[in-house]
Scaffold this motif. Sequence first.
Motif, mmCIF file in Angstrom:
data_model
loop_
_atom_site.group_PDB
_atom_site.id
_atom_site.type_symbol
_atom_site.label_atom_id
_atom_site.label_comp_id
_atom_site.label_asym_id
_atom_site.label_seq_id
_atom_site.Cartn_x
_atom_site.Cartn_y
_atom_site.Cartn_z
ATOM 1 N N THR A 132 -34.088 -3.763 6.714
ATOM 2 C CA THR A 132 -33.484 -2.965 7.790
ATOM 3 C C THR A 132 -32.610 -1.851 7.234
ATOM 4 O O THR A 132 -32.397 -0.844 7.893
ATOM 5 N N ASP A 133 -32.135 -2.011 5.980
ATOM 6 C CA ASP A 133 -31.265 -0.983 5.411
ATOM 7 C C ASP A 133 -31.971 -0.132 4.341
ATOM 8 O O ASP A 133 -31.331 0.439 3.470
ATOM 9 N N ASP A 158 -31.993 -7.703 5.389
ATOM 10 C CA ASP A 158 -31.520 -6.557 4.601
ATOM 11 C C ASP A 158 -32.017 -6.687 3.160
ATOM 12 O O ASP A 158 -32.624 -7.695 2.792
ATOM 13 N N LYS A 159 -31.757 -5.634 2.387
ATOM 14 C CA LYS A 159 -32.288 -5.581 1.012
ATOM 15 C C LYS A 159 -31.824 -6.769 0.180
ATOM 16 O O LYS A 159 -32.577 -7.312 -0.621
ATOM 17 N N ALA A 160 -30.561 -7.161 0.393
ATOM 18 C CA ALA A 160 -30.013 -8.271 -0.396
ATOM 19 C C ALA A 160 -30.770 -9.562 -0.089
ATOM 20 O O ALA A 160 -31.134 -10.314 -0.999
ATOM 21 N N LEU A 161 -31.038 -9.796 1.198
ATOM 22 C CA LEU A 161 -31.722 -11.041 1.568
ATOM 23 C C LEU A 161 -33.185 -11.031 1.110
ATOM 24 O O LEU A 161 -33.694 -12.026 0.589
ATOM 25 N N GLY A 167 -35.801 -14.181 -5.625
ATOM 26 C CA GLY A 167 -35.007 -14.432 -6.819
ATOM 27 C C GLY A 167 -34.664 -13.173 -7.607
ATOM 28 O O GLY A 167 -34.572 -13.204 -8.824
ATOM 29 N N LYS A 168 -34.513 -12.059 -6.885
ATOM 30 C CA LYS A 168 -34.185 -10.789 -7.549
ATOM 31 C C LYS A 168 -32.934 -10.208 -6.914
ATOM 32 O O LYS A 168 -32.406 -10.729 -5.952
ATOM 33 N N GLU A 169 -32.512 -9.073 -7.462
ATOM 34 C CA GLU A 169 -31.473 -8.298 -6.806
ATOM 35 C C GLU A 169 -32.110 -7.718 -5.537
ATOM 36 O O GLU A 169 -33.154 -8.147 -5.121
ATOM 37 N N GLU A 170 -31.484 -6.695 -5.023
ATOM 38 C CA GLU A 170 -31.997 -6.118 -3.780
ATOM 39 C C GLU A 170 -33.463 -5.679 -3.879
ATOM 40 O O GLU A 170 -33.902 -5.205 -4.920
#
Length: 198
Positions: A132-133, A158-161, A167-170
């Motif tokens: 969404t971001d 969102d990117k973080a989720l 199992g990665k960053e954003e």
Amino acid sequence: MLAEKSAKPQRSCVACRKVADKKQLLRFVLAPDGRVVVDYRQQLPGRGLYTCLSRQCLEQAVKKNGFRRISCSQHESIDLKQLYTQLQWALEQRISGLIRMARKSGQLVAGSNQVLDAIKGRTPISIIVVATDISENMGQKIERVACRHQVMFFRHFDKALLGHMIGKEERSVVAVINGALARSLMSELDRYELVREN
Ligand SMILES: [Zn+2]
């Protein structure tokens, strides 16, 4: 005999009374603390109660006190918002699990450019989930490409989720290659669409 073998367990919705495969319906049980909870995987012990996965039936079930059959208290009101929150959480868990499985089995493409390249390179992608971001330009670009190639497009999390799920960053985009996993994921994403506004 064949028909008997293939028959799936049926249940009816407490709100609209429609009979369906129990896996198509939502199951509710009474938790030890007396609350009515969503049993999304249909594995919790105890007497269950079912509704369709639709806003209309959930609201009707609450309004008509359809949960009294499993709830001990006559007067306890069921909080619809709380049910939606539980449902949303259960769906996020399920979707994360499927995305993780897709990654482990090599059926996942992650990252904007990687996904665009995969589609252009004729990798049989069937679902794209965009955060969404994500930047507006990139989001629109991917949506256009998805539409042109008839790939299902969702805008959730969102990117973080999304990154966390694999199992990665954003990560702003993930895509799943056509197959049984993608089909399961699609039905869970459709369900998620029904509940996430709450
Ligand atoms: Zn119903």
